[in-house]
Design an enzyme around this catalytic site. Structure first.
Site, PDB file in Angstrom:
ATOM      1  CB  SER A  70      -0.890   0.032   1.246  1.00  0.00           C
ATOM      2  OG  SER A  70      -1.687  -1.122   1.333  1.00  0.00           O
TER       3      SER A  70
HETATM    4  N1  SAH Z   1      -0.143  -5.456   3.950  1.00  0.00           N
HETATM    5  C1  SAH Z   1       0.652  -5.649   2.757  1.00  0.00           C
HETATM    6  C2  SAH Z   1      -0.131  -5.318   1.496  1.00  0.00           C
HETATM    7  C3  SAH Z   1      -0.758  -6.526   1.004  1.00  0.00           C
HETATM    8  S1  SAH Z   1      -1.632  -6.510  -0.517  1.00  0.00           S
HETATM    9  C4  SAH Z   1       1.962  -4.911   2.791  1.00  0.00           C
HETATM   10  O1  SAH Z   1       2.227  -4.173   3.747  1.00  0.00           O
HETATM   11  O2  SAH Z   1       2.765  -5.111   1.872  1.00  0.00           O
HETATM   12  C5  SAH Z   1      -2.913  -7.642  -0.045  1.00  0.00           C
HETATM   13  C6  SAH Z   1      -2.472  -9.033   0.275  1.00  0.00           C
HETATM   14  O3  SAH Z   1      -3.618  -9.749   0.697  1.00  0.00           O
HETATM   15  C7  SAH Z   1      -1.890  -9.814  -0.901  1.00  0.00           C
HETATM   16  O4  SAH Z   1      -0.613 -10.271  -0.557  1.00  0.00           O
HETATM   17  C8  SAH Z   1      -2.874 -10.978  -1.080  1.00  0.00           C
HETATM   18  O5  SAH Z   1      -2.262 -12.177  -1.488  1.00  0.00           O
HETATM   19  C9  SAH Z   1      -3.468 -11.088   0.306  1.00  0.00           C
HETATM   20  N2  SAH Z   1      -4.768 -11.757   0.413  1.00  0.00           N
HETATM   21  C10 SAH Z   1      -5.876 -11.651  -0.370  1.00  0.00           C
HETATM   22  N3  SAH Z   1      -6.885 -12.410   0.099  1.00  0.00           N
HETATM   23  C11 SAH Z   1      -6.410 -13.034   1.217  1.00  0.00           C
HETATM   24  C12 SAH Z   1      -6.969 -13.976   2.160  1.00  0.00           C
HETATM   25  N4  SAH Z   1      -8.225 -14.434   2.067  1.00  0.00           N
HETATM   26  N5  SAH Z   1      -6.195 -14.393   3.177  1.00  0.00           N
HETATM   27  C13 SAH Z   1      -4.913 -13.949   3.310  1.00  0.00           C
HETATM   28  N6  SAH Z   1      -4.331 -13.085   2.455  1.00  0.00           N
HETATM   29  C14 SAH Z   1      -5.071 -12.617   1.424  1.00  0.00           C
END
Ligand code: SAH
Length: 228
Positions: free
Chosen positions: A61
């Site tokens: 993000s």
């Molecule tokens: N918090 C992260 C940003 C992540 S982007 C950072 O600081 O870099 C969103 C993430 O959510 C992705 O890696 C994606 O694979 C994950 N995601 C999506 N659906 C999910 C689920 N049901 N359970 C766990 N992770 C999930």
């Protein structure tokens, strides 16, 4: 390339425009090196206010979103708090939360420090997050679990704060169940797939569950049982 100077300039901007308010969040932002959580070739863009690709079609993000989400979780995101994150991605957001609930300067000095549990569905990203958290010194304050985060993480519930970093069609009911009834706070983007989404804050006080709309956002999809 002076990343430290760029970081300070970005922080000044966030302060001026009201994103950065709470001292402990500002301190955590200054402490955690975002450049260590992104691919090497993007290093010099670490303090540009933008999401960046981290592989597997996912993004870290934009830093202003970290401020918006951490400020919304206030005062539940405090020293000693137990935090659940859905979507570890790069591990950066989890590291910032860990720095707030278990500040580096208190390690070994104070007993009841907090902990962050982060669930990631893509094993390769969980591995990327693990490496990033290890090299920056957060591995002992963050536990990464591979799985479907829309089910929450029953084992360590209830949580003082829950942070969902991907957008789903609804608020997964297990996340509300696993939120502490003692002022627990959950922040989650809800809305259309790659369309209009709004950031929702949920506050739980005993039996009462309050929802607030914090405005429009754009996140990658939340997959899984209660996701897309
Ligand atoms: N918090 C992260 C940003 C992540 S982007 C950072 O600081 O870099 C969103 C993430 O959510 C992705 O890696 C994606 O694979 C994950 N995601 C999506 N659906 C999910 C689920 N049901 N359970 C766990 N992770 C999930």
């Amino acid at each position: 390339m002076d990343l430290e100077r760029r970081k300070r300039e970005l922080l000044d901007y966030y302060k001026r425009f009201g994103y950065a308010k709470t001292e402990k969040i500002i301190k955590a932002f200054l402490k955690v090196p975002r450049e260590e959580f992104i691919p090497d070739e993007l290093r010099n863009r670490a303090y540009v206010d933008s999401p960046l690709p981290i592989g597997n079609g996912q993004t870290i993000s934009a830093p202003h979103m970290i401020f918006i989400m951490c400020e919304a979780l206030e005062p539940a995101l405090d020293v000693g708090a137990k935090v659940l994150e859905i979507g570890a991605g790069s591990g950066y957001h989890a590291a910032v939360c860990a720095e707030i609930v278990a500040p580096t300067e208190l390690l070994g000095k104070e007993e009841n420090l907090g902990h962050v549990y982060t669930v990631e569905r893509i094993p390769k990203l969980a591995e990327f997050a693990r490496k990033n958290l290890e090299k920056t010194g957060y591995a002992n304050r963050v536990t990464i679990i591979v799985g479907d985060g829309t089910l929450g993480l029953e084992d360590y519930a209830p949580y003082n704060a829950i942070n969902v970093t991907a957008a789903g069609p609804q608020i997964p009911p297990p996340l509300i169940d696993q939120l502490s009834p003692d002022g627990g706070r959950l922040i989650i983007p809800v809305g259309e797939l790659f369309g209009f989404q709004k950031l929702i804050l949920v506050i739980k006080e005993g039996e009462k569950v309050i929802r607030k709309d914090l405005g429009g956002v754009s996140f990658v999809p939340l997959k899984g049982k209660y996701g897309w």
